[in-house]
Write an enzyme that holds these catalytic residues in place. Structure first.
Site, short mmCIF file in Angstrom:
data_model
loop_
_atom_site.label_atom_id
_atom_site.label_comp_id
_atom_site.label_asym_id
_atom_site.label_seq_id
_atom_site.Cartn_x
_atom_site.Cartn_y
_atom_site.Cartn_z
N HIS A 87 3.79 -2.18 3.20
CA HIS A 87 3.86 -0.84 2.61
C HIS A 87 5.22 -0.64 1.94
O HIS A 87 6.23 -0.55 2.64
CB HIS A 87 3.66 0.22 3.69
CG HIS A 87 2.31 0.12 4.37
ND1 HIS A 87 2.06 -0.82 5.34
CD2 HIS A 87 1.17 0.81 4.19
CE1 HIS A 87 0.78 -0.68 5.73
NE2 HIS A 87 0.24 0.30 5.05
N ASP A 96 0.82 -1.21 0.00
CA ASP A 96 0.00 0.00 0.00
C ASP A 96 0.86 1.27 0.00
O ASP A 96 2.03 1.26 0.38
CB ASP A 96 -0.85 0.04 1.28
CG ASP A 96 -2.00 -0.96 1.23
OD1 ASP A 96 -1.99 -1.84 0.35
OD2 ASP A 96 -2.90 -0.85 2.09
NI NI Z 1 -2.67 3.24 3.28
#
Ligand code: NI
Length: 274
Positions: free
Chosen positions: A227, A86
């Site tokens: 991430h 993400d």
């Molecule tokens: Ni996010």
């Protein structure tokens, strides 16, 4: 058949003698200037031609080698997981793609529309190596607190950015913070993909902790949240990719995993694993 070879080149005389051995009949002059008459051994006519010819013509330039089309076979009966990243793309997303490509692994990137313009090559490469290019909104607001107009604006601007780079928009969205409202269900227009393994990589910022979190609990059908904007997370992913493969998991995109499990993803519905 009898062959007559008139040779006056020192450099080829030895070869001629070698080749003449089996059918040798006689040599009419000094070894440096060889005249050979011999019963040709059983070789094709073309094979003898280069001996009497001058230096061979320069080779034709090679045809450009066409890359083999990239085909990935997924075994629906074997375990699989979806690595998802993400908030990117980021500075080290390219390195992550190197690792994925090296291991022929796929992942899903839930990207922010606002970050796409800085990484067009990475996004094109994602698609080329079989990864999924998905949406994480334009600039990470809490969509569950927005009205339909606000939600559509976030989704559409992100799709527009993605289309400018790869010619198509996203087909999946991960809502920021995993927050979902009834308005989103009705207006987001895509399946909403959550996760069931939260590595908390953004919080620990520790590659080893992230790797351990995954390896201690991973099982078939999991969706793993990481991430790629954090350098420790890329380190963790580079380590995790071969580890998961060694542990018997196929690394697939979210859409590939849904398809392999026979699940038809529906717009406005949310999914945590398959
Ligand atoms: Ni996010």
């Amino acid at each position: 058949a009898l062959m007559k070879l008139g040779m006056d080149r020192d450099d080829v005389s030895v070869e001629v003698l070698e080749r003449a051995k089996s059918g040798f009949l006689g040599i009419g002059s000094s070894p440096a200037k060889v005249k050979v008459t011999y019963e040709a051994p059983d070789e094709p006519e073309e094979a003898r031609v280069p001996i009497v010819e001058e230096a061979p013509a320069a080779e034709e330039p090679a045809e450009p080698v066409e890359e083999e089309p990239y085909v990935r076979v997924i075994d629906p009966a074997a375990p699989m997981v979806a690595l998802t990243f993400d908030d990117g793309p980021g500075k080290r997303t390219g390195e992550l793609l190197d690792a994925l490509e090296e291991h022929r692994a796929h992942a899903t990137f839930f990207m922010l529309g606002k970050s796409m313009g800085a990484y067009p090559n990475e996004i094109k490469r994602m698609k080329k190596i079989g990864c999924e290019t998905a949406s994480h909104s334009y600039d990470h607001p809490n969509l569950s607190k927005m009205d339909e107009t606000g939600i559509r604006d976030q989704v559409d601007r992100t799709d527009q950015k993605l289309s400018e780079i790869i010619g198509e928009g996203a087909s999946l969205i991960r809502p920021p913070y995993g927050a979902i409202s009834d308005t989103m269900k009705a207006s987001v227009g895509m399946p909403m993909i959550l996760w069931n393994i939260d590595t908390l990589d953004w919080k620990t910022r520790n590659a080893e902790a992230t790797v351990n979190t995954v390896m201690e609990s991973v099982k078939d059908g999991d969706i793993i949240l990481m991430h790629d904007i954090h350098t420790e997370s890329v380190d963790a992913a580079v380590e995790l990719i071969p580890k998961l493969i060694d542990a018997g998991f196929q690394l697939v995109t979210v859409s590939e995993m849904a398809a392999a499990k026979g699940i038809v993803l529906e717009n406005g519905k949310s999914y945590t694993d398959f």
